[in-house]
Design an enzyme around this catalytic site. Structure first.
Site, short mmCIF file in Angstrom:
data_model
loop_
_atom_site.label_atom_id
_atom_site.label_comp_id
_atom_site.label_asym_id
_atom_site.label_seq_id
_atom_site.Cartn_x
_atom_site.Cartn_y
_atom_site.Cartn_z
N SER A 72 0.81 -1.22 0.00
CA SER A 72 0.00 0.00 0.00
C SER A 72 0.84 1.26 0.00
O SER A 72 0.36 2.33 -0.42
CB SER A 72 -0.94 0.01 1.21
OG SER A 72 -0.21 -0.08 2.42
N ASN A 137 4.65 -5.45 5.44
CA ASN A 137 3.60 -6.26 6.04
C ASN A 137 4.15 -7.54 6.67
O ASN A 137 3.59 -8.05 7.64
CB ASN A 137 2.53 -6.60 5.00
CG ASN A 137 1.61 -5.42 4.72
OD1 ASN A 137 1.08 -4.82 5.64
ND2 ASN A 137 1.46 -5.07 3.46
N ASP A 218 -3.32 7.66 9.91
CA ASP A 218 -2.98 6.35 10.45
C ASP A 218 -1.54 6.29 10.94
O ASP A 218 -1.12 5.32 11.56
CB ASP A 218 -3.24 5.24 9.42
CG ASP A 218 -2.40 5.38 8.15
OD1 ASP A 218 -1.51 6.25 8.09
OD2 ASP A 218 -2.65 4.61 7.20
#
Length: 248
Positions: A72, A137, A218
């Protein structure tokens, strides 16, 4: 020239968790997002599945390609297409007179294993350079560093076997998995860069991570200003390579 649209903008772990490795104030948030310690159940969870036939993203542009294989952070989660760092790289390439089109091969939530699975599809284009920007991730989930290193190594080997240049972008792991994990995670990238003799960006989010004014709410995904700095970081490695290719 039209820019290739991203493959996916679906939120993944990077869209839910704050990358605690990047800001000390975020310590512990990864656990709150359901990430377990290395070796626990999270380490055995499979990476997000990639569709057998990914969405068509090709254009009629006949220029050779530069593929940015990432998650992302590459896809530009929370940004407009024109604000993602791959798109900003395209603008730099055009401004400097290079004849390449950038492919934004970022899939939100993707791991090194997911990137390896879809690599052949990405390389169906006339790709001359692959920027490997995966692993964030893996670190958030506390997945095996050795498995991540193996996956990234396989990506590099497969790309080099096609006589395509590679730039490897490093990432950082969350501190809540312990200093040993974070150190081995960081070292994996350095060892890969040395083993395969590829251009190396030690940290993709250099000068952006942990800076509230450069990130979205975030705390991990760069905002437009942060994405511009990421593009500068990558360009500092990419431009000399393109110069070298041009004279070879």
């Amino acid at each position: 020239m039209p820019f290739l649209r991203r493959y996916s903008r679906l939120p993944g772990p990077l869209g839910v968790c704050v990358l605690v490795a990047l800001a000390s104030a975020c310590n512990g948030l990864a656990i709150g997002c359901g990430v377990e310690k290395p070796g626990d159940q999270a380490a055995s969870q499979p990476a997000p599945q990639v569709p057998a036939d990914p969405p068509a993203s090709r254009t009629d542009d006949e220029r050779p390609k530069i593929a940015v294989l990432g998650d992302s952070l590459t896809a530009g989660l929370g940004l407009l297409d024109t604000q993602s760092f791959p798109h900003l790289l395209q603008k730099k390439i055009d401004a400097d007179g290079f004849h390449y089109e950038v492919i934004n091969a970022g899939v939100s939530g993707d791991t090194s294993a997911g990137g390896l699975r879809r690599l052949d599809w990405v390389l169906k284009e006339d790709v001359r350079v692959v920027i490997v920007a995966l692993g964030a991730n893996d670190g958030l989930r506390g997945l095996s560093v050795s498995e991540m290193k193996h996956n990234l190594g396989q990506i590099i080997e497969n790309v080099q076997a096609r006589n395509v240049s590679v730039i490897l972008a490093g990432m950082e792991a969350p501190p809540n998995y312990g200093a040993e994990y974070a150190t081995s995670f960081r070292q994996a990238y350095r060892e890969l860069a040395q083993q395969y003799r590829v251009l190396f960006i030690p940290f993709l989010l250099d000068k952006v991570a942990g800076e509230a004014t450069l990130n979205q709410g975030d705390g991990i995904h760069p905002n437009p200003q942060g994405a511009a700095i990421v593009a500068d970081t990558v360009w500092n490695a990419l431009k000399p390579l393109l110069d070298q290719i041009s004279v070879s």
